[in-house]
Design a protein around this motif. Structure first.
Motif, PDB file in Angstrom:
ATOM      1  N   GLN A  16       0.802  -1.220   0.000  1.00 26.05           N
ATOM      2  CA  GLN A  16       0.000   0.000   0.000  1.00 26.05           C
ATOM      3  C   GLN A  16       0.837   1.272   0.000  1.00 26.05           C
ATOM      4  OE1 GLN A  16      -3.684   0.083   2.213  1.00 26.05           O
ATOM      5  NE2 GLN A  16      -3.428  -2.057   2.800  1.00 26.05           N
ATOM      6  N   ASN A  17       2.134   1.140   0.192  1.00 27.46           N
ATOM      7  CA  ASN A  17       3.039   2.291   0.157  1.00 27.46           C
ATOM      8  C   ASN A  17       4.234   1.969  -0.739  1.00 27.46           C
ATOM      9  OD1 ASN A  17       2.027   4.215   2.556  1.00 27.46           O
ATOM     10  ND2 ASN A  17       1.829   2.080   3.202  1.00 27.46           N
ATOM     11  N   PRO A  18       4.011   1.660  -2.012  1.00 23.86           N
ATOM     12  CA  PRO A  18       5.076   1.136  -2.866  1.00 23.86           C
ATOM     13  C   PRO A  18       6.241   2.088  -3.121  1.00 23.86           C
ATOM     14  CG  PRO A  18       3.160   1.711  -4.180  1.00 23.86           C
ATOM     15  CD  PRO A  18       2.741   1.795  -2.749  1.00 23.86           C
ATOM     16  N   GLU A  19       6.020   3.409  -3.003  1.00 19.55           N
ATOM     17  CA  GLU A  19       7.088   4.359  -3.326  1.00 19.55           C
ATOM     18  C   GLU A  19       7.878   4.828  -2.113  1.00 19.55           C
ATOM     19  OE1 GLU A  19       5.583   7.605  -5.578  1.00 19.55           O
ATOM     20  OE2 GLU A  19       5.194   6.411  -7.357  1.00 19.55           O
ATOM     21  N   GLN A  20       7.408   4.500  -0.910  1.00 17.10           N
ATOM     22  CA  GLN A  20       8.040   5.070   0.276  1.00 17.10           C
ATOM     23  C   GLN A  20       9.486   4.607   0.468  1.00 17.10           C
ATOM     24  OE1 GLN A  20       6.743   7.481   1.576  1.00 17.10           O
ATOM     25  NE2 GLN A  20       4.596   7.320   1.010  1.00 17.10           N
ATOM     26  N   TYR A  21       9.787   3.398   0.042  1.00 11.87           N
ATOM     27  CA  TYR A  21      11.145   2.871   0.221  1.00 11.87           C
ATOM     28  C   TYR A  21      11.763   2.454  -1.115  1.00 11.87           C
ATOM     29  CZ  TYR A  21       9.263   2.778   4.935  1.00 11.87           C
ATOM     30  OH  TYR A  21       8.670   3.139   6.127  1.00 11.87           O
ATOM     31  N   ALA A  22      11.372   3.163  -2.180  1.00  8.74           N
ATOM     32  CA  ALA A  22      11.855   2.808  -3.516  1.00  8.74           C
ATOM     33  C   ALA A  22      13.357   3.020  -3.668  1.00  8.74           C
ATOM     34  CB  ALA A  22      11.104   3.616  -4.583  1.00  8.74           C
ATOM     35  N   ASP A  23      13.948   3.866  -2.823  1.00  9.50           N
ATOM     36  CA  ASP A  23      15.390   4.095  -2.891  1.00  9.50           C
ATOM     37  C   ASP A  23      16.173   3.069  -2.069  1.00  9.50           C
ATOM     38  OD1 ASP A  23      14.189   5.282  -0.615  1.00  9.50           O
ATOM     39  OD2 ASP A  23      15.995   6.467  -0.259  1.00  9.50           O
ATOM     40  N   MET A  24      15.465   2.186  -1.384  1.00  7.53           N
ATOM     41  CA  MET A  24      16.117   1.126  -0.617  1.00  7.53           C
ATOM     42  C   MET A  24      16.060  -0.183  -1.403  1.00  7.53           C
ATOM     43  SD  MET A  24      14.833   1.915   3.279  1.00  7.53           S
ATOM     44  CE  MET A  24      14.976   3.576   3.970  1.00  7.53           C
ATOM     45  N   ARG A  25      16.730  -1.195  -0.902  1.00  4.08           N
ATOM     46  CA  ARG A  25      16.746  -2.492  -1.566  1.00  4.08           C
ATOM     47  C   ARG A  25      16.516  -3.605  -0.547  1.00  4.08           C
ATOM     48  NH1 ARG A  25      16.004   0.391  -4.971  1.00  4.08           N
ATOM     49  NH2 ARG A  25      17.074   0.722  -6.964  1.00  4.08           N
ATOM     50  N   MET A  26      15.996  -4.705  -1.056  1.00  2.00           N
ATOM     51  CA  MET A  26      15.822  -5.898  -0.226  1.00  2.00           C
ATOM     52  C   MET A  26      16.774  -6.991  -0.691  1.00  2.00           C
ATOM     53  SD  MET A  26      11.692  -6.296   0.456  1.00  2.00           S
ATOM     54  CE  MET A  26      11.888  -7.834   1.391  1.00  2.00           C
ATOM     55  N   TRP A  27      17.107  -7.888   0.194  1.00  2.00           N
ATOM     56  CA  TRP A  27      17.779  -9.135  -0.157  1.00  2.00           C
ATOM     57  C   TRP A  27      17.444 -10.159   0.916  1.00  2.00           C
ATOM     58  CZ3 TRP A  27      20.905 -10.721   3.704  1.00  2.00           C
ATOM     59  CH2 TRP A  27      21.630  -9.769   4.445  1.00  2.00           C
ATOM     60  N   HIS A  28      17.633 -11.425   0.599  1.00  2.00           N
ATOM     61  CA  HIS A  28      17.415 -12.461   1.596  1.00  2.00           C
ATOM     62  C   HIS A  28      18.568 -13.450   1.589  1.00  2.00           C
ATOM     63  CE1 HIS A  28      15.416 -13.952  -2.109  1.00  2.00           C
ATOM     64  NE2 HIS A  28      15.902 -15.122  -1.737  1.00  2.00           N
ATOM     65  N   TYR A  29      18.698 -14.156   2.687  1.00  2.00           N
ATOM     66  CA  TYR A  29      19.806 -15.109   2.848  1.00  2.00           C
ATOM     67  C   TYR A  29      19.269 -16.449   3.334  1.00  2.00           C
ATOM     68  CZ  TYR A  29      24.141 -17.252   4.436  1.00  2.00           C
ATOM     69  OH  TYR A  29      25.194 -18.120   4.619  1.00  2.00           O
ATOM     70  N   TYR A  30      19.655 -17.486   2.600  1.00  2.00           N
ATOM     71  CA  TYR A  30      19.378 -18.860   3.036  1.00  2.00           C
ATOM     72  C   TYR A  30      20.405 -19.745   2.344  1.00  2.00           C
ATOM     73  CZ  TYR A  30      16.891 -23.141   4.244  1.00  2.00           C
ATOM     74  OH  TYR A  30      16.556 -24.376   4.763  1.00  2.00           O
ATOM     75  N   SER A  31      21.452 -20.050   3.027  1.00  2.90           N
ATOM     76  CA  SER A  31      22.628 -20.778   2.523  1.00  2.90           C
ATOM     77  C   SER A  31      23.490 -19.918   1.596  1.00  2.90           C
ATOM     78  CB  SER A  31      22.258 -22.104   1.830  1.00  2.90           C
ATOM     79  OG  SER A  31      21.650 -21.895   0.572  1.00  2.90           O
ATOM     80  N   TYR A  32      22.890 -18.949   0.895  1.00  4.65           N
ATOM     81  CA  TYR A  32      23.658 -17.956   0.137  1.00  4.65           C
ATOM     82  C   TYR A  32      22.827 -16.685   0.062  1.00  4.65           C
ATOM     83  CZ  TYR A  32      20.614 -18.797  -3.879  1.00  4.65           C
ATOM     84  OH  TYR A  32      19.528 -18.898  -4.697  1.00  4.65           O
ATOM     85  N   GLN A  33      23.497 -15.571  -0.188  1.00  4.50           N
ATOM     86  CA  GLN A  33      22.793 -14.287  -0.229  1.00  4.50           C
ATOM     87  C   GLN A  33      22.279 -13.999  -1.631  1.00  4.50           C
ATOM     88  OE1 GLN A  33      24.338 -11.111   2.220  1.00  4.50           O
ATOM     89  NE2 GLN A  33      23.969  -9.586   0.627  1.00  4.50           N
ATOM     90  N   SER A  34      21.019 -13.586  -1.728  1.00  5.87           N
ATOM     91  CA  SER A  34      20.420 -13.268  -3.024  1.00  5.87           C
ATOM     92  C   SER A  34      20.978 -11.953  -3.560  1.00  5.87           C
ATOM     93  CB  SER A  34      18.899 -13.135  -2.876  1.00  5.87           C
ATOM     94  OG  SER A  34      18.583 -11.925  -2.202  1.00  5.87           O
ATOM     95  N   ASP A  35      20.705 -11.660  -4.823  1.00  7.46           N
ATOM     96  CA  ASP A  35      20.983 -10.335  -5.366  1.00  7.46           C
ATOM     97  C   ASP A  35      20.015  -9.340  -4.726  1.00  7.46           C
ATOM     98  OD1 ASP A  35      22.927 -11.324  -7.096  1.00  7.46           O
ATOM     99  OD2 ASP A  35      21.461 -11.753  -8.669  1.00  7.46           O
TER     100      ASP A  35
END
Length: 337
Positions: free
Chosen positions: A111-130
């Motif tokens: 519901q707030n798609p632009e609020q963190y558009a300058d940030m990035r996500m990643w996840h880790y499970y045995s290796y780190q994603s892009d």
């Protein structure tokens, strides 16, 4: 030169946070959790700080404010933002306790798609994603040992603490919504990171664990390659102290590359389309918003960057826009060696 430790970084964050909204995190927790007393005045404490990572005091069962040191191409970076750690422990015996919080996190992000558009996500499970754009966490990915992160990075030796704390301030409404069981009204105007120039390069993955054909077709990976090449070229032209990638625009988005030339700023937007016409079409709206939307930093030059050379029709089109509307639009071809 002596390398700064995470303990020193965390201590500095705790000290400087006193003049920021994020500095009241433990008071917010006391209110939301209906605690009888304030557990601590600091965000991070010795019990939640380790050699390479830390999370806020009391954050094990929560959407946690998280910092950590990551090495990218031999350079140590500080990651900072919020995270879910789906690793069981004495404090978190069952990861299902976090499931309602993930649902609220996903709801806020949708519901707030632009609020963190300058940030990035990643996840880790045995290796780190892009890295990828902020998005809901898939239910099927919530498994023992998974780690999800949303935030930014800065080189450990060049930390802009005010920018860091501004970004943590911006994440407080998300934290309040998740930990307040969705009772707080969704925010429609979350404070965004202001335009504040500082030099630097945000390292991103140039490739992934995929075939060569898949890599060539991956727009995001190609964009990262072009961005790194453009950064190197501009550093040669203007000096390392005058070039920055992924600079917050001031309206919740980030600009691919910014050059500071005296008192003027040049904004670059990279597109991976195979024709200059498509690059122009895709980039112009973004550049005009970066440079002219109320509250943004006006730019002296707005430059579309593509891999193919600008043809005569494209040149005529840009000349028309410059002459008729006085728009400072340009096109630059980027060639990757």
């Amino acid at each position: 030169m002596k390398t700064i430790t995470l303990y020193q970084i965390v201590s500095e964050i705790n000290l400087r946070a006193k003049s920021h909204p994020i500095g009241t995190l433990q008071e917010i927790r006391k209110e939301l959790k209906q605690l009888k007393r304030l557990p601590t005045f600091n965000i991070f404490t010795p019990s939640t700080t380790h050699e390479s990572w830390a999370f806020h005091h009391g954050g094990r069962k929560e959407l946690q404010f998280n910092v950590g040191i990551e090495t990218i191409d031999t350079v140590p970076y500080l990651r900072y933002g919020v995270a879910f750690s789906f690793e069981t422990s004495q404090t978190l015996p069952d990861i299902s306790l976090l499931l309602p919080k993930v649902r609220l996190f996903n709801e806020f992000i949708l519901q707030n798609p632009e609020q963190y558009a300058d940030m990035r996500m990643w996840h880790y499970y045995s290796y780190q994603s892009d890295d990828y754009m902020p998005s809901p966490i898939p239910h099927e990915n919530i498994t023992e040992g998974m780690f999800y992160f949303l935030g930014k990075r800065q080189p450990c030796e060049q930390i802009d603490y005010e920018l860091l704390l501004d970004d943590l301030d911006r994440l407080l409404p998300l934290y309040r919504y998740v930990e307040g069981n969705g009772n707080l009204q969704l925010v429609t105007a979350v404070k965004v990171s202001p335009f504040r120039f500082s030099p630097g390069f945000t390292a991103k993955a140039p490739s992934a664990n995929a075939s060569l054909a898949q890599k060539e077709l991956d727009i995001n990976l190609r964009h990262n390659v072009l961005q790194a090449a453009l950064y190197k070229q501009l550093v040669k032209e203007y000096g390392k102290e005058n070039v920055r990638t992924e600079l917050p625009s001031g309206i919740g988005t980030s600009i691919d590359v910014v050059v500071k030339d005296g008192d003027e700023f040049y904004f670059y937007e990279i597109k991976t389309a195979h024709s200059p016409r498509a690059c122009l079409r895709q980039a112009m709206g973004q550049l005009l918003e970066y440079g002219f939307w109320p509250g943004t930093q006006e730019a002296a030059r707005l430059i579309i960057v593509g891999e193919t050379a600008l043809d005569q029709e494209g040149l005529t089109y840009l000349n028309t826009l410059r002459q008729r509307f006085s728009l400072p639009l340009e096109y630059r071809q980027i060639v990757v060696d």
